[in-house]
Design a protein around this motif. Structure first.
Motif, mmCIF file in Angstrom:
data_model
loop_
_atom_site.group_PDB
_atom_site.id
_atom_site.type_symbol
_atom_site.label_atom_id
_atom_site.label_comp_id
_atom_site.label_asym_id
_atom_site.label_seq_id
_atom_site.Cartn_x
_atom_site.Cartn_y
_atom_site.Cartn_z
ATOM 1 N N GLU A 169 26.260 4.336 -6.752
ATOM 2 C CA GLU A 169 26.467 5.232 -5.625
ATOM 3 C C GLU A 169 25.303 5.219 -4.636
ATOM 4 O O GLU A 169 25.489 5.320 -3.429
ATOM 5 C CB GLU A 169 26.684 6.663 -6.132
ATOM 6 C CG GLU A 169 27.951 6.850 -6.931
ATOM 7 C CD GLU A 169 29.192 6.763 -6.071
ATOM 8 O OE1 GLU A 169 29.146 7.196 -4.907
ATOM 9 O OE2 GLU A 169 30.212 6.244 -6.569
ATOM 10 N N ALA A 170 24.083 5.127 -5.153
ATOM 11 C CA ALA A 170 22.882 5.233 -4.305
ATOM 12 C C ALA A 170 22.202 3.871 -4.178
ATOM 13 O O ALA A 170 22.625 2.882 -4.778
ATOM 14 C CB ALA A 170 21.931 6.266 -4.893
ATOM 15 N N SER A 186 22.902 7.018 4.364
ATOM 16 C CA SER A 186 23.440 8.250 3.773
ATOM 17 C C SER A 186 23.057 9.457 4.614
ATOM 18 O O SER A 186 23.818 10.404 4.749
ATOM 19 C CB SER A 186 22.945 8.417 2.332
ATOM 20 O OG SER A 186 21.536 8.323 2.258
ATOM 21 N N TYR A 195 20.081 9.002 -6.198
ATOM 22 C CA TYR A 195 21.387 9.662 -6.225
ATOM 23 C C TYR A 195 21.270 11.118 -5.791
ATOM 24 O O TYR A 195 22.067 11.620 -4.985
ATOM 25 C CB TYR A 195 21.944 9.567 -7.645
ATOM 26 C CG TYR A 195 23.349 10.083 -7.839
ATOM 27 C CD1 TYR A 195 24.437 9.229 -7.731
ATOM 28 C CD2 TYR A 195 23.590 11.416 -8.158
ATOM 29 C CE1 TYR A 195 25.740 9.685 -7.929
ATOM 30 C CE2 TYR A 195 24.880 11.890 -8.350
ATOM 31 C CZ TYR A 195 25.947 11.022 -8.236
ATOM 32 O OH TYR A 195 27.229 11.488 -8.429
ATOM 33 N N ALA A 242 24.231 6.018 -11.114
ATOM 34 C CA ALA A 242 23.343 6.360 -9.992
ATOM 35 C C ALA A 242 23.211 5.185 -9.026
ATOM 36 O O ALA A 242 23.288 5.355 -7.804
ATOM 37 C CB ALA A 242 21.980 6.780 -10.520
ATOM 38 N N CYS A 243 23.026 3.979 -9.573
ATOM 39 C CA CYS A 243 22.797 2.819 -8.711
ATOM 40 C C CYS A 243 24.077 2.292 -8.078
ATOM 41 O O CYS A 243 24.025 1.564 -7.080
ATOM 42 C CB CYS A 243 22.103 1.712 -9.502
ATOM 43 S SG CYS A 243 20.358 2.078 -9.843
ATOM 44 N N LYS A 275 20.680 11.324 -2.055
ATOM 45 C CA LYS A 275 21.865 10.954 -1.282
ATOM 46 C C LYS A 275 22.828 12.125 -1.179
ATOM 47 O O LYS A 275 23.452 12.348 -0.139
ATOM 48 C CB LYS A 275 22.563 9.756 -1.920
ATOM 49 C CG LYS A 275 23.853 9.373 -1.192
ATOM 50 C CD LYS A 275 24.546 8.177 -1.806
ATOM 51 C CE LYS A 275 25.835 7.873 -1.044
ATOM 52 N NZ LYS A 275 26.540 6.689 -1.578
ATOM 53 N N TYR A 276 22.935 12.869 -2.245
ATOM 54 C CA TYR A 276 23.861 14.001 -2.257
ATOM 55 C C TYR A 276 23.150 15.324 -1.966
ATOM 56 O O TYR A 276 23.485 16.375 -2.498
ATOM 57 C CB TYR A 276 24.632 14.040 -3.581
ATOM 58 C CG TYR A 276 25.613 12.894 -3.672
ATOM 59 C CD1 TYR A 276 26.768 12.901 -2.900
ATOM 60 C CD2 TYR A 276 25.351 11.786 -4.467
ATOM 61 C CE1 TYR A 276 27.661 11.828 -2.948
ATOM 62 C CE2 TYR A 276 26.236 10.715 -4.515
ATOM 63 C CZ TYR A 276 27.390 10.743 -3.754
ATOM 64 O OH TYR A 276 28.268 9.681 -3.783
ATOM 65 N N CYS A 292 19.518 1.340 -4.989
ATOM 66 C CA CYS A 292 18.496 0.969 -5.975
ATOM 67 C C CYS A 292 17.952 -0.427 -5.713
ATOM 68 O O CYS A 292 17.401 -1.069 -6.610
ATOM 69 C CB CYS A 292 19.085 1.031 -7.386
ATOM 70 S SG CYS A 292 19.528 2.683 -7.961
ATOM 71 N N THR A 317 23.828 17.335 -9.000
ATOM 72 C CA THR A 317 23.691 15.882 -8.919
ATOM 73 C C THR A 317 22.444 15.378 -9.639
ATOM 74 O O THR A 317 22.176 14.182 -9.638
ATOM 75 C CB THR A 317 23.662 15.419 -7.452
ATOM 76 O OG1 THR A 317 22.517 15.962 -6.792
ATOM 77 C CG2 THR A 317 24.930 15.834 -6.724
ATOM 78 N N CYS A 318 21.701 16.261 -10.262
ATOM 79 C CA CYS A 318 20.562 15.843 -11.085
ATOM 80 C C CYS A 318 20.820 16.161 -12.559
ATOM 81 O O CYS A 318 19.901 16.268 -13.356
ATOM 82 C CB CYS A 318 19.273 16.530 -10.614
ATOM 83 S SG CYS A 318 17.773 15.946 -11.462
ATOM 84 N N ASN A 326 24.395 6.398 -17.131
ATOM 85 C CA ASN A 326 24.000 7.218 -15.982
ATOM 86 C C ASN A 326 23.144 6.443 -14.983
ATOM 87 O O ASN A 326 23.222 6.684 -13.777
ATOM 88 C CB ASN A 326 23.278 8.471 -16.464
ATOM 89 C CG ASN A 326 24.234 9.542 -16.943
ATOM 90 O OD1 ASN A 326 24.829 10.257 -16.151
ATOM 91 N ND2 ASN A 326 24.392 9.648 -18.265
#
Length: 464
Positions: free
Chosen positions: A385-386, A32, A413, A382-383, A416-417, A388, A423-424, A378
């Protein structure tokens, strides 16, 4: 007296022409946030690593290697073979990706056409039946533009063989013999090597089902394989000689074997950890330094360690360990001691310099369990996209509490962004904190500044 002088001269001539093993490294860029290429160049130079195998063509970063004298092997990936399947397309690709960089001082010495095109395991969905014809076309094109010294080859996994318990019984799979023999004929005519990708940890567990000690060069179990007059105490020598036997049966006993990828993951798989990775590389590099070779192929062996850094966007269809091959973390921190110089020194490799980290901010779960469907939704988001993978069964973060696992996913996540505040959010379940939520050996990482963005590093503006 003349005889003695002649003998002394012969000894010195032998010493001067003696060929030793060398070790290079691979660099895949499915992260990423990628390491800035100039930082990678510095790592290679500081660690005295003479050769790099790029798992792409590296068209966007290749010029940074100009005038470094680092030998570069670039890859024409399976998904891009269509870019060179006609003569006009091959000319265009060669001029853009090879000739132009060479004219600018990049030491490109090899093109790997395809990555495991005949695989029936890791890359079976990318199987290509026209790889041999593209390989031939690339060879012809390179010759015609005056780059005959640039080798053309293909990288193959051990799954191109019908592997048996004994190396002497190994042979190429029947379903690929046609294109494989075509490729071998080309290698033989041009002096190109057979590039073998080998991962002993997976081979020993999934293919042979032997004790994991057999994967290590310093096997302490006493387990061994007796194949005629040859004794094998480790998987590395057994795998190389299995290929050597297959080449011999195919009629090409003298084709050079280069290990294009070999390594040990540090997470996401049984026995995948930092301690075992350090032990494996220590034994393997001592093996290379000895120049003894294998029972069937004595002599120096050239190898590329896999890989420079972790790739948190690599596909995990065959396991979480696919993202954890790096000798370095994705932020440029070395994971364990390793001596690339083959002198068996007990020290860490050079730390990456010039790394620009994002601020010390993390995203964590605020602990609200009033709506568990929302929490789980959620977490899954998160997992998806990112990365885990460390949370998976057997991973280094597998033992976290429920709340810490949610926090790890949220933070992955968020990082990554690029730590964007939105994004949080996670439907109000996330919160940004300045206190590191790391738990024991499970680090909650902060990403480095992305190469993909415009960055200012040492007074220079770098762009893709």
């Amino acid at each position: 007296m003349r005889l003695k002088i002649a003998m002394i001269c012969s000894i010195f001539l032998f010493m001067a022409t003696k060929v030793n093993s060398y070790v290079g490294i691979t660099w895949g860029r499915q992260q990423s946030q990628q390491l800035v290429p100039s930082v990678v160049v510095d790592l290679l130079l500081q660690n005295k690593i003479p050769a790099l195998r790029l798992m792409t063509s590296g068209y966007d970063i290749i010029e940074v290697f100009s005038a470094t004298n680092i030998s570069i092997s670039i890859t024409l990936g399976n998904q891009f073979v269509w870019q060179a399947h006609r003569k006009d397309l091959a000319y265009e690709w060669v001029n853009d990706r090879i000739k132009d960089p060479i004219n600018k001082g990049v030491n490109i010495v090899e093109v790997t056409v395809g990555s495991e095109p005949f695989s029936n395991t890791f890359l079976k969905e990318a199987k290509s039946d026209n790889m041999a014809s593209v390989l031939r076309l690339m060879r012809e094109t390179l010759d015609e533009v005056g780059l005959g010294y640039v080798k053309t080859t293909t990288g193959h996994g051990i799954d191109v063989l019908k592997v048996t318990k004994f190396p002497s019984e190994a042979d190429f799979r029947d379903d690929i013999k046609g294109p494989m023999l075509d490729s071998l004929d080309q290698f033989n005519k041009t002096g190109a090597p057979f590039v073998l990708y080998m991962f002993p940890i997976y081979f020993v567990k999934e293919v042979l089902n032997y004790t994991m000690e057999f994967a290590f060069l310093d096997n302490k179990s006493g387990f061994k394989i007796q194949d005629g007059n040859f004794t094998y105490t480790n998987a590395v020598e057994l795998m190389i000689d299995s290929l050597a036997w297959a080449l011999k049966k195919a009629g090409y006993p003298n084709i050079k074997i280069v290990i294009g990828q070999i390594g040990w993951p540090t997470d996401g798989y049984p026995h995948a950890n930092v301690k075992n990775a350090e032990r494996f590389h220590k034994g393997f590099l001592k093996f290379l330094a000895s120049n003894k070779g294998t029972p069937l192929r004595p002599g120096p062996i050239d190898a590329f360690l896999h890989s420079l850094s972790d790739e948190n966007q690599f596909r995990t269809m065959f396991g979480a360990f696919q993202r954890h091959w790096g000798i370095y973390e994705s932020n440029g921190n070395p994971k364990y001691k390793i001596d690339f110089s083959l002198q068996d020194r007990d020290e860490y490799p050079t730390q990456a310099k010039g790394i620009v980290k994002m601020p010390n901010r993390w995203c964590k779960f605020n602990g609200d369990r009033s709506n568990m469907n929302l929490v789980n939704k959620n977490y899954d988001l998160a997992c998806k996209e990112a990365d885990c993978t460390r949370l998976e069964k057997g991973g280094s973060c597998d033992g976290l509490s429920f709340e810490s696992k949610i926090s790890y996913a949220f933070n992955a996540y968020f990082q990554k962004y690029k730590q964007k505040v939105e994004t949080c959010d996670f439907d109000g379940l996330g919160e940004i904190v300045a206190t590191n939520p790391t738990v024991k050996d499970c680090e909650f990482p902060i990403e480095i500044l992305a190469f993909q963005d415009q960055v200012e590093l040492n007074g220079m503006v770098l762009r893709i």
